[in-house]
Enzyme design. Structure first.
Site, PDB file in Angstrom:
ATOM      1  CB  SER A 107      -0.783  -0.223   1.134  1.00 49.27           C
ATOM      2  OG  SER A 107      -2.083   0.689   1.023  1.00 49.27           O
ATOM      3  CG  ASP A 245      -6.103  -4.176  -3.618  1.00 46.29           C
ATOM      4  OD1 ASP A 245      -6.175  -3.365  -2.850  1.00 46.29           O
ATOM      5  OD2 ASP A 245      -5.050  -4.927  -3.327  1.00 46.29           O
ATOM      6  CG  HIS A 272      -5.520  -2.806   0.628  1.00 39.47           C
ATOM      7  ND1 HIS A 272      -4.606  -2.614  -0.734  1.00 39.47           N
ATOM      8  CD2 HIS A 272      -4.906  -2.231   1.503  1.00 39.47           C
ATOM      9  CE1 HIS A 272      -3.927  -1.646  -0.294  1.00 39.47           C
ATOM     10  NE2 HIS A 272      -4.024  -1.434   0.891  1.00 39.47           N
TER      11      HIS A 272
END
Length: 298
Positions: A107, A245, A272
């Site tokens: 991320s 995601d 995610h």
């Protein structure tokens, strides 16, 4: 599978007069160096999901980035920049004598990993970009597509609250919660390491760099875009992404198309957090990639 276990070593490192705390597992010749998401999020969730690599002969190193976890939490907005965090990563790597590493960024940690790879290419064996993007304006367009699936009335409500800054309003928070369960983690009960990180989130760097939540980018990174620079990253790269995601497969594809040596793994039942949502498939894919590129000059 993820496991919560004490680190083999907990090391304090000075970074420009501040304390940063690192955690080490295993003693292999190859080091997997973890950069977690956030910003402002302690590393528990990523560290505990990857400590299993120590059982496969890797050294695993994570650290609480400045501003979170056991590291210092200075109250200085000037510290919350990606350029400063790049220097922090290099300070930790050199202080621990890690040599060339398999750099894994998840991320926000992926954005940080990309900028680090561009600044210190000689420090990498491989680059692993997990649930991340290289073009945040493109990502924001994808976020708007995900938000649109909530319906026009909900989108209108979101925009109205964002216009007047009422991010804490219950109806706004309800919509964000729904998006989180669709696109951040689709598990009914979120894993303990993930909750440990979320419950200790320092929102100051997050708000300064990203925004008030996962689906609104208004911080100092909102225009960040390294797509044109990705061709300078010559090391082998693995891109992982969940089918559902928040940082979508379209973002993964854009990175793959611009990285010289990249492969992509899409996890069909994940959002995610594939390392929690599909751990067996995720662990096998990561181990296969690392195994292909193991060894070499430290």
């Amino acid at each position: 599978m993820w496991q919560q276990q004490p680190a083999d070593a907990r090391i304090e490192i000075e970074v420009d007069g501040h304390k940063v705390v690192a955690y080490c597992y295993g003693a292999g010749e190859d080091t997997v160096f973890l950069l977690n998401g956030g910003p402002g999020l302690p590393c528990d969730y990523l560290r505990d999901a990857h400590s299993f690599l120590a059982d496969h002969g890797y050294r695993v190193v994570a650290f609480d980035q400045l501003g979170c976890g056991a590291s210092d939490r200075p109250d200085d907005p000037a510290l919350w920049s990606i350029a400063r965090y790049v220097v922090e990563v290099e300070t930790v790597r050199t202080a621990l004598g890690l040599g060339r590493v398999h750099l894994l960024g998840h991320s926000w940690g992926g954005w940080l990993a990309i900028d680090y790879a561009l600044a210190y290419p000689e420090a990498l064996k491989t680059l692993i970009l997990e649930d991340t993007a290289a073009d945040l304006p493109h990502l924001m367009s994808e976020m708007h597509r995900l938000r649109a699936a909530l319906g026009p009335e909900t989108v209108e409500m979101l925009l109205a609250h964002e216009a007047d800054g009422s991010y804490d309003h219950p109806e706004y928070q309800a919509a964000i919660t729904l998006l989180n369960y669709r696109h951040v983690c689709r598990m009914a009960a979120w894993p303990a390491p993930l909750m440990a990180s979320l419950n200790d989130w320092n929102m100051a760097p997050y708000m300064a760099m990203q925004g008030p939540n996962e689906f609104l980018y208004i911080g100092n990174l909102k225009d960040w875009n390294r797509t044109a620079d990705l061709n300078r990253i010559a090391c082998p790269a693995l891109i992982t992404v969940g089918r559902h995601d928040e940082i979508t497969p379209a973002c993964a594809l854009r990175m793959k198309q611009n990285l010289p040596q990249a492969e992509v793994a899409v996890f069909p039942n994940s959002s995610h957090m594939p390392f929690y949502e599909e751990p067996a498939a995720y662990d096998a894919r990561l181990l296969a990639f690392l195994g292909k590129h193991r060894g070499g000059v430290a």
